[in-house]
Design an enzyme around this catalytic site. Sequence first.
Site, PDB file in Angstrom:
ATOM      1  N   ASN A 217       0.833  -1.194   0.000  1.00 51.44           N
ATOM      2  CA  ASN A 217       0.000   0.000   0.000  1.00 51.44           C
ATOM      3  C   ASN A 217       0.872   1.251   0.000  1.00 51.44           C
ATOM      4  O   ASN A 217       1.953   1.275   0.585  1.00 51.44           O
ATOM      5  CB  ASN A 217      -1.007  -0.004   1.154  1.00 51.44           C
ATOM      6  CG  ASN A 217      -0.416  -0.084   2.535  1.00 51.44           C
ATOM      7  OD1 ASN A 217       0.490  -0.884   2.790  1.00 51.44           O
ATOM      8  ND2 ASN A 217      -0.931   0.713   3.458  1.00 51.44           N
ATOM      9  N   GLN A 218       0.396   2.249  -0.708  1.00 55.05           N
ATOM     10  CA  GLN A 218       1.121   3.506  -0.865  1.00 55.05           C
ATOM     11  C   GLN A 218       0.147   4.634  -0.548  1.00 55.05           C
ATOM     12  O   GLN A 218      -0.786   4.889  -1.310  1.00 55.05           O
ATOM     13  CB  GLN A 218       1.659   3.641  -2.295  1.00 55.05           C
ATOM     14  CG  GLN A 218       2.611   2.526  -2.703  1.00 55.05           C
ATOM     15  CD  GLN A 218       3.893   2.536  -1.889  1.00 55.05           C
ATOM     16  OE1 GLN A 218       4.538   3.570  -1.745  1.00 55.05           O
ATOM     17  NE2 GLN A 218       4.274   1.387  -1.361  1.00 55.05           N
TER      18      GLN A 218
ATOM     19  N   GLU B 227      -3.095  -4.720  -2.853  1.00 50.11           N
ATOM     20  CA  GLU B 227      -3.667  -5.661  -3.807  1.00 50.11           C
ATOM     21  C   GLU B 227      -3.825  -5.022  -5.186  1.00 50.11           C
ATOM     22  O   GLU B 227      -3.507  -5.636  -6.206  1.00 50.11           O
ATOM     23  CB  GLU B 227      -5.038  -6.158  -3.313  1.00 50.11           C
ATOM     24  CG  GLU B 227      -4.981  -6.888  -1.997  1.00 50.11           C
ATOM     25  CD  GLU B 227      -5.179  -5.993  -0.770  1.00 50.11           C
ATOM     26  OE1 GLU B 227      -5.660  -6.502   0.250  1.00 50.11           O
ATOM     27  OE2 GLU B 227      -4.843  -4.788  -0.840  1.00 50.11           O
TER      28      GLU B 227
ATOM     29  N   CYS C  22     -10.578  -3.265  -3.616  1.00 46.92           N
ATOM     30  CA  CYS C  22      -9.664  -4.314  -4.076  1.00 46.92           C
ATOM     31  C   CYS C  22     -10.438  -5.551  -4.518  1.00 46.92           C
ATOM     32  O   CYS C  22     -10.080  -6.207  -5.498  1.00 46.92           O
ATOM     33  CB  CYS C  22      -8.651  -4.663  -2.993  1.00 46.92           C
ATOM     34  SG  CYS C  22      -7.434  -3.349  -2.740  1.00 46.92           S
TER      35      CYS C  22
ATOM     36  N   ALA D 290      -0.949  12.130   1.417  1.00 49.10           N
ATOM     37  CA  ALA D 290      -1.612  13.079   2.310  1.00 49.10           C
ATOM     38  C   ALA D 290      -3.022  13.402   1.808  1.00 49.10           C
ATOM     39  O   ALA D 290      -3.924  13.670   2.605  1.00 49.10           O
ATOM     40  CB  ALA D 290      -0.794  14.358   2.442  1.00 49.10           C
TER      41      ALA D 290
ATOM     42  N   CYS E 236      -4.085   0.662  -2.454  1.00 47.59           N
ATOM     43  CA  CYS E 236      -3.895  -0.545  -1.652  1.00 47.59           C
ATOM     44  C   CYS E 236      -2.873  -1.478  -2.296  1.00 47.59           C
ATOM     45  O   CYS E 236      -2.628  -1.434  -3.501  1.00 47.59           O
ATOM     46  CB  CYS E 236      -5.214  -1.289  -1.515  1.00 47.59           C
ATOM     47  SG  CYS E 236      -6.508  -0.378  -0.663  1.00 47.59           S
TER      48      CYS E 236
ATOM     49  N   TYR F 216      -5.782  11.624   0.933  1.00 47.50           N
ATOM     50  CA  TYR F 216      -6.127  10.213   1.141  1.00 47.50           C
ATOM     51  C   TYR F 216      -6.672   9.463  -0.082  1.00 47.50           C
ATOM     52  O   TYR F 216      -6.245   8.341  -0.325  1.00 47.50           O
ATOM     53  CB  TYR F 216      -7.099  10.060   2.310  1.00 47.50           C
ATOM     54  CG  TYR F 216      -6.457  10.353   3.641  1.00 47.50           C
ATOM     55  CD1 TYR F 216      -5.360   9.637   4.076  1.00 47.50           C
ATOM     56  CD2 TYR F 216      -6.938  11.375   4.448  1.00 47.50           C
ATOM     57  CE1 TYR F 216      -4.750   9.909   5.294  1.00 47.50           C
ATOM     58  CE2 TYR F 216      -6.336  11.657   5.674  1.00 47.50           C
ATOM     59  CZ  TYR F 216      -5.251  10.928   6.085  1.00 47.50           C
ATOM     60  OH  TYR F 216      -4.662  11.205   7.278  1.00 47.50           O
TER      61      TYR F 216
END
Length: 160
Positions: free
Chosen positions: A62-63, A75, A115, A66, A73, A68
Amino acid sequence: MNEIKVESIFVVYDNLKELPSSVQQLMQKASDARDKAYAPYSKFFVGAAILLDNDEVVTGSNQENASYPSGLCAERTAIYYAGAQYPDAKILKIAIKAGSTKSITTKPIPPCGACRQAIAEYEVKQDNPIEIYFMGETGKVVKSHSLANLLPLLFDKSVL
């Protein structure tokens, strides 16, 4: 009025050692990917490893960002990379390992809804089920024989 009954069947392993050795190795790759996650905001780190039918293994973590909604994710990072790099390969298995720096995660963590939808796209595209294994940092591992267990009443191209 009619009712629809939806059932899902999962296999639950008490620990990693109960998994077939090939799946243990895939879960280790998911764990290694989790170590590369960038999650400074949620402190929730996830790694995914995908086994393709050409024996390639693709990983993702996951990356966060700021802003959001701009994050991604593990996956989806892995599955979109697999789709871009190996468009003709079928996805056989996905291993997911998740945990938090806030507390030890012993409960198996399944893919989020977004995902699940992304995995569903590939399962429908390849017309072949994808085995999904997921766990927390330690403890039980859950196996789903198909994404359909995690996302019944699937939204796919057939409804468009």
